[in-house]
Design a protein around this motif. Structure first.
Motif, PDB file in Angstrom:
ATOM      1  N   THR A  63       8.260   6.485   0.335  1.00  0.00           N
ATOM      2  CA  THR A  63       7.182   6.840   0.821  1.00  0.00           C
ATOM      3  C   THR A  63       7.287   6.994   2.793  1.00  0.00           C
ATOM      4  OG1 THR A  63       5.695   6.690  -0.939  1.00  0.00           O
ATOM      5  CG2 THR A  63       5.241   7.423   0.845  1.00  0.00           C
ATOM      6  N   LEU A  64       7.454   5.639   3.002  1.00  0.00           N
ATOM      7  CA  LEU A  64       7.705   6.099   4.655  1.00  0.00           C
ATOM      8  C   LEU A  64       8.806   5.997   5.145  1.00  0.00           C
ATOM      9  CD1 LEU A  64       6.469   1.856   4.808  1.00  0.00           C
ATOM     10  CD2 LEU A  64       5.209   4.071   5.141  1.00  0.00           C
ATOM     11  N   PHE A  65      10.092   6.322   4.543  1.00  0.00           N
ATOM     12  CA  PHE A  65      10.904   6.719   4.935  1.00  0.00           C
ATOM     13  C   PHE A  65      11.127   8.538   4.852  1.00  0.00           C
ATOM     14  CE2 PHE A  65      15.338   8.797   3.891  1.00  0.00           C
ATOM     15  CZ  PHE A  65      16.099   7.925   5.348  1.00  0.00           C
ATOM     16  N   PHE A  66      10.508   8.922   3.611  1.00  0.00           N
ATOM     17  CA  PHE A  66      10.473  10.613   3.754  1.00  0.00           C
ATOM     18  C   PHE A  66       9.389  10.844   4.487  1.00  0.00           C
ATOM     19  CE2 PHE A  66      12.656   9.513   0.242  1.00  0.00           C
ATOM     20  CZ  PHE A  66      14.191  10.602  -0.514  1.00  0.00           C
ATOM     21  N   ARG A  67       8.560  10.014   4.000  1.00  0.00           N
ATOM     22  CA  ARG A  67       7.125  10.602   5.796  1.00  0.00           C
ATOM     23  C   ARG A  67       8.383  10.796   7.059  1.00  0.00           C
ATOM     24  NH1 ARG A  67       2.207   7.763   4.349  1.00  0.00           N
ATOM     25  NH2 ARG A  67       1.599   9.081   6.889  1.00  0.00           N
ATOM     26  N   ARG A  68       8.827  10.271   7.237  1.00  0.00           N
ATOM     27  CA  ARG A  68      10.049   9.840   8.896  1.00  0.00           C
ATOM     28  C   ARG A  68       9.580   8.151   9.075  1.00  0.00           C
ATOM     29  NH1 ARG A  68      12.724  14.864  10.054  1.00  0.00           N
ATOM     30  NH2 ARG A  68      13.682  15.440   8.465  1.00  0.00           N
ATOM     31  N   ARG A  69       8.323   7.516   8.666  1.00  0.00           N
ATOM     32  CA  ARG A  69       7.583   6.658   8.717  1.00  0.00           C
ATOM     33  C   ARG A  69       8.511   5.624   9.332  1.00  0.00           C
ATOM     34  NH1 ARG A  69       2.381   8.133  10.869  1.00  0.00           N
ATOM     35  NH2 ARG A  69       1.979   6.202  11.330  1.00  0.00           N
ATOM     36  N   LEU A  70       9.508   5.180   8.951  1.00  0.00           N
ATOM     37  CA  LEU A  70       9.891   4.625   8.219  1.00  0.00           C
ATOM     38  C   LEU A  70      11.762   4.780   8.686  1.00  0.00           C
ATOM     39  CD1 LEU A  70      10.938   1.327   7.596  1.00  0.00           C
ATOM     40  CD2 LEU A  70      11.403   2.052   5.327  1.00  0.00           C
ATOM     41  N   LYS A  71      12.102   3.976   9.605  1.00  0.00           N
ATOM     42  CA  LYS A  71      14.202   4.644   9.607  1.00  0.00           C
ATOM     43  C   LYS A  71      15.036   3.407   9.341  1.00  0.00           C
ATOM     44  CE  LYS A  71      12.336   6.510  13.757  1.00  0.00           C
ATOM     45  NZ  LYS A  71      11.202   5.309  13.626  1.00  0.00           N
ATOM     46  N   ILE A  72      15.308   4.179   8.782  1.00  0.00           N
ATOM     47  CA  ILE A  72      16.656   3.426   7.744  1.00  0.00           C
ATOM     48  C   ILE A  72      18.060   3.205   8.294  1.00  0.00           C
ATOM     49  CG2 ILE A  72      17.503   1.823   5.995  1.00  0.00           C
ATOM     50  CD1 ILE A  72      15.379   3.112   5.101  1.00  0.00           C
ATOM     51  N   LYS A  74      15.686  -1.530  -0.040  1.00  0.00           N
ATOM     52  CA  LYS A  74      14.749  -1.459   0.015  1.00  0.00           C
ATOM     53  C   LYS A  74      14.041  -1.137  -0.933  1.00  0.00           C
ATOM     54  CE  LYS A  74      15.122   3.600   0.194  1.00  0.00           C
ATOM     55  NZ  LYS A  74      14.969   4.130  -1.479  1.00  0.00           N
ATOM     56  N   TYR A  75      15.541  -1.768  -2.228  1.00  0.00           N
ATOM     57  CA  TYR A  75      14.513  -1.755  -4.234  1.00  0.00           C
ATOM     58  C   TYR A  75      13.656  -3.349  -3.287  1.00  0.00           C
ATOM     59  CZ  TYR A  75      17.308   2.098  -5.499  1.00  0.00           C
ATOM     60  OH  TYR A  75      17.637   3.651  -5.122  1.00  0.00           O
ATOM     61  N   LEU A 111       0.780  -1.061  -0.256  1.00  0.00           N
ATOM     62  CA  LEU A 111       0.045   0.025   0.125  1.00  0.00           C
ATOM     63  C   LEU A 111       1.113   1.666  -0.292  1.00  0.00           C
ATOM     64  CD1 LEU A 111      -3.041  -1.107   1.994  1.00  0.00           C
ATOM     65  CD2 LEU A 111      -2.959  -0.998  -0.060  1.00  0.00           C
ATOM     66  N   GLU A 112       2.259   1.132   0.837  1.00  0.00           N
ATOM     67  CA  GLU A 112       2.800   2.202   0.796  1.00  0.00           C
ATOM     68  C   GLU A 112       4.719   1.793   0.166  1.00  0.00           C
ATOM     69  OE1 GLU A 112       2.494   5.067   2.122  1.00  0.00           O
ATOM     70  OE2 GLU A 112       0.629   5.164   2.992  1.00  0.00           O
ATOM     71  N   ASP A 113       5.233   2.576  -0.616  1.00  0.00           N
ATOM     72  CA  ASP A 113       6.777   1.765  -0.611  1.00  0.00           C
ATOM     73  C   ASP A 113       7.717   2.004  -0.303  1.00  0.00           C
ATOM     74  OD1 ASP A 113       7.334   4.268  -1.270  1.00  0.00           O
ATOM     75  OD2 ASP A 113       6.636   3.912  -3.527  1.00  0.00           O
ATOM     76  N   ALA A 114       8.418   1.690   0.766  1.00  0.00           N
ATOM     77  CA  ALA A 114       9.636   1.930   1.177  1.00  0.00           C
ATOM     78  C   ALA A 114       9.939   3.673   0.935  1.00  0.00           C
ATOM     79  CB  ALA A 114      11.234   1.752   1.364  1.00  0.00           C
TER      80      ALA A 114
END
Length: 150
Positions: free
Chosen positions: A106-115, A126-127, A101-104
């Motif tokens: 999008t989640l990363f730039f929305r600060r919902r996924l931290k890497i 991520k890819y 539903l969301e790609d990595a």
């Protein structure tokens, strides 16, 4: 039914942090192994020998594992500096990623996924996650969520 933005209550994370490491790691490794056996998920060569830490923030869960011969194996509790890559997010965001539903990004730039950790490895993972073909039942579940959101 749209997946809302939510975070599980903090007492849940407190309980999660009190569980032994195996209780965090074994369910995840079981799911990864099922996906590998069914051909849904094949680890790219760049993951070989690398150590990962997956954190589900709102559950208080931390799973550590390593890729060995294309399979994911549990690793003993280690310090964070021994992890090649750490992914952190809330449970609902991992669900969004899993369902496609969301790609990595999008989640990363929305600060919902931290890497954190090896940047090149982070991009590879991520890819890989974004390109992984979802099984039919998972794609059907994602369509259901999308239809309910409109």
């Amino acid at each position: 039914m749209k997946l809302p933005d939510f975070r599980l209550p903090s007492p849940i994370a407190s309980l999660g942090r009190k569980l032994p490491a195996a209780a965090h790691t074994l369910p995840l490794l079981g799911m990864l192994d099922i996906a590998r056996r069914r051909g849904w998920l094949t680890a790219p060569p760049a993951l070989e020998g690398r150590q990962f830490r997956l954190v589900i923030d709102d559950l208080g869960v931390t799973a550590r594992f390593r890729c060995v011969n294309g399979r994911f194996k549990s690793t003993p509790r280690a310090s964070a500096d021994q992890d090649d890559l750490t992914l952190s997010a809330d449970a609902v965001d991992y669900l969004r990623l899993t369902l496609g539903l969301e790609d990595a990004d999008t989640l990363f730039f929305r600060r919902r996924l931290k890497i954190e950790g090896d940047t090149e490895l982070g991009l590879e993972v991520k890819y890989w996650l974004d390109a992984a073909e979802r099984p039919a039942w998972l794609a059907k579940m994602a369509r259901h969520f999308e239809e309910q959101a409109t």
